[in-house]
Design a protein around this motif. Structure first.
Motif, PDB file in Angstrom:
ATOM      1  N   ASN A 100       0.925  -1.346  -0.319  1.00  0.00           N
ATOM      2  CA  ASN A 100       0.321   0.026  -0.503  1.00  0.00           C
ATOM      3  C   ASN A 100       0.817   1.374  -0.054  1.00  0.00           C
ATOM      4  N   THR A 101       1.005   1.771  -2.004  1.00  0.00           N
ATOM      5  CA  THR A 101       1.502   3.516  -1.387  1.00  0.00           C
ATOM      6  C   THR A 101       1.096   4.873  -0.720  1.00  0.00           C
ATOM      7  N   GLY A 102      -0.843   3.969  -0.249  1.00  0.00           N
ATOM      8  CA  GLY A 102      -1.829   5.528  -0.478  1.00  0.00           C
ATOM      9  C   GLY A 102      -2.067   6.408  -1.413  1.00  0.00           C
ATOM     10  N   GLN A 104      -5.548   7.974  -2.579  1.00  0.00           N
ATOM     11  CA  GLN A 104      -7.203   8.890  -2.856  1.00  0.00           C
ATOM     12  C   GLN A 104      -8.213   8.951  -4.205  1.00  0.00           C
ATOM     13  N   SER A 105      -7.132   8.207  -5.432  1.00  0.00           N
ATOM     14  CA  SER A 105      -7.984   7.309  -6.543  1.00  0.00           C
ATOM     15  C   SER A 105      -8.893   6.665  -6.921  1.00  0.00           C
ATOM     16  N   ILE A 106      -9.593   6.648  -7.144  1.00  0.00           N
ATOM     17  CA  ILE A 106     -10.372   5.624  -7.441  1.00  0.00           C
ATOM     18  C   ILE A 106      -9.859   3.964  -8.357  1.00  0.00           C
ATOM     19  N   GLN A 107      -8.587   4.625  -8.512  1.00  0.00           N
ATOM     20  CA  GLN A 107      -7.749   2.582  -8.878  1.00  0.00           C
ATOM     21  C   GLN A 107      -7.081   2.929  -7.642  1.00  0.00           C
ATOM     22  N   PHE A 108      -6.323   3.311  -6.645  1.00  0.00           N
ATOM     23  CA  PHE A 108      -5.695   2.860  -5.681  1.00  0.00           C
ATOM     24  C   PHE A 108      -6.455   2.476  -4.914  1.00  0.00           C
ATOM     25  N   PHE A 109      -8.216   2.481  -4.466  1.00  0.00           N
ATOM     26  CA  PHE A 109      -8.901   1.709  -3.440  1.00  0.00           C
ATOM     27  C   PHE A 109      -9.792   0.455  -4.238  1.00  0.00           C
ATOM     28  N   THR A 110      -9.360   0.632  -6.113  1.00  0.00           N
ATOM     29  CA  THR A 110      -9.809  -0.673  -6.762  1.00  0.00           C
ATOM     30  C   THR A 110      -8.574  -1.578  -6.267  1.00  0.00           C
ATOM     31  N   ALA A 111      -7.224  -1.031  -6.593  1.00  0.00           N
ATOM     32  CA  ALA A 111      -5.985  -1.733  -6.416  1.00  0.00           C
ATOM     33  C   ALA A 111      -5.988  -2.238  -4.776  1.00  0.00           C
ATOM     34  N   HIS A 112      -6.304  -1.452  -4.112  1.00  0.00           N
ATOM     35  CA  HIS A 112      -6.408  -2.367  -2.185  1.00  0.00           C
ATOM     36  C   HIS A 112      -7.220  -3.391  -2.865  1.00  0.00           C
ATOM     37  N   ALA A 113      -8.178  -3.420  -2.645  1.00  0.00           N
ATOM     38  CA  ALA A 113      -9.509  -3.724  -2.434  1.00  0.00           C
ATOM     39  C   ALA A 113      -8.933  -5.418  -3.138  1.00  0.00           C
ATOM     40  N   ALA A 114      -8.420  -5.369  -4.728  1.00  0.00           N
ATOM     41  CA  ALA A 114      -8.156  -6.776  -4.822  1.00  0.00           C
ATOM     42  C   ALA A 114      -7.057  -6.982  -4.653  1.00  0.00           C
ATOM     43  N   PRO A 188     -10.107   9.275   2.730  1.00  0.00           N
ATOM     44  CA  PRO A 188      -9.843  10.119   3.773  1.00  0.00           C
ATOM     45  C   PRO A 188     -10.885  10.911   4.156  1.00  0.00           C
ATOM     46  N   SER A 189      -9.859  11.550   5.051  1.00  0.00           N
ATOM     47  CA  SER A 189     -11.080  11.249   6.482  1.00  0.00           C
ATOM     48  C   SER A 189     -12.089  12.302   6.878  1.00  0.00           C
ATOM     49  N   HIS A 190     -12.162  12.892   5.681  1.00  0.00           N
ATOM     50  CA  HIS A 190     -12.645  14.054   5.200  1.00  0.00           C
ATOM     51  C   HIS A 190     -14.439  13.036   4.181  1.00  0.00           C
ATOM     52  N   THR A 191     -14.587  12.632   3.745  1.00  0.00           N
ATOM     53  CA  THR A 191     -15.036  11.655   3.356  1.00  0.00           C
ATOM     54  C   THR A 191     -15.628  11.102   4.018  1.00  0.00           C
ATOM     55  N   ARG A 192     -17.461  10.339   3.286  1.00  0.00           N
ATOM     56  CA  ARG A 192     -17.976   9.341   3.601  1.00  0.00           C
ATOM     57  C   ARG A 192     -18.523   8.193   2.492  1.00  0.00           C
ATOM     58  N   LEU A 193     -18.101   7.244   3.134  1.00  0.00           N
ATOM     59  CA  LEU A 193     -17.838   5.428   2.465  1.00  0.00           C
ATOM     60  C   LEU A 193     -18.907   5.155   2.659  1.00  0.00           C
TER      61      LEU A 193
END
Length: 198
Positions: A100-102, A104-114, A188-193
């Motif tokens: 995990n390199t950190g 906030q992009s869609i690609q990051f979260f998709t890759a992290h979940a994969a 990100p802490s300011h977002t709602r997931l």
């Protein structure tokens, strides 16, 4: 180049070769003395195989004996691991945390979940804007700027796999608790997931 591997017979022969010479020390494999010596051979074979596999065992994606050390290094297990994680689930979490390199992009979260073993898509929301939004789009407040959703199967099933699972792992396990916890920690802490399951 394939790794050399030694058998029990190789180690039995080597151990018999280390004994002194003489009639008291028979080297014939059918003798009681040689059969007693052969009892030590499986231990040497196991140690030899472990030493040959040491390089593979040191990498997070293929580790078996060093998994607990990787977990301790990465602060695992934690509440995201769940109550009874499978061996492969633990290893997936180690790999996901390690790589995990950190971001906030869609690609990051998709890759992290994969990396955790989940296939997801991400939906981004925005409030209604005159001249930019389409007819029929729901009105929303400014909070929609900071809201996003993860879309996933209702229950992601992990099956027992030879070579990846260990004794004690269930034949099948399912659930998305690890996904929810990991992405909630990474968002990100300011977002709602939100999590949407189908």
């Amino acid at each position: 180049m394939p790794k050399p591997s030694y058998t029990d017979a190789d180690f039995t022969s080597a151990l018999l070769g280390l004994l002194p010479r003489g009639r008291v020390w028979p080297k014939d494999l059918t003798s009681v003395h040689a059969q007693a010596i052969s009892c030590f051979a499986p231990t040497f074979t196991r140690i030899s195989d472990s030493a040959l596999g040491l390089i593979d065992d040191l990498f997070p994606a293929t580790t078996v004996n060093f998994l607990s050390e990787w977990e301790a290094t990465l602060g695992l297990p934690d509440p995201c691991s769940g109550t009874q994680p499978t061996f492969q689930g633990r290893r997936n979490q180690v790999v996901a945390r390690f790589s995990n390199t950190g971001g906030q992009s869609i690609q990051f979260f998709t890759a992290h979940a994969a990396g955790l073993g989940y296939a997801i898509t991400v939906t981004q929301y925005s409030p209604f804007r005159c001249g930019q939004s389409t007819c029929g789009q729901q009105l929303g407040g400014a909070d929609w700027f900071f809201t996003w959703a993860v879309n996933c199967q209702l229950n992601t099933v992990s099956h027992f796999r030879t070579g990846q699972s260990t004794t004690g792992d269930p034949l099948s396990s399912w659930g998305n608790a690890v996904l929810e916890c990991e992405l909630t920690e990474a968002k990100p802490s300011h977002t709602r997931l939100q999590f949407h399951y189908s």
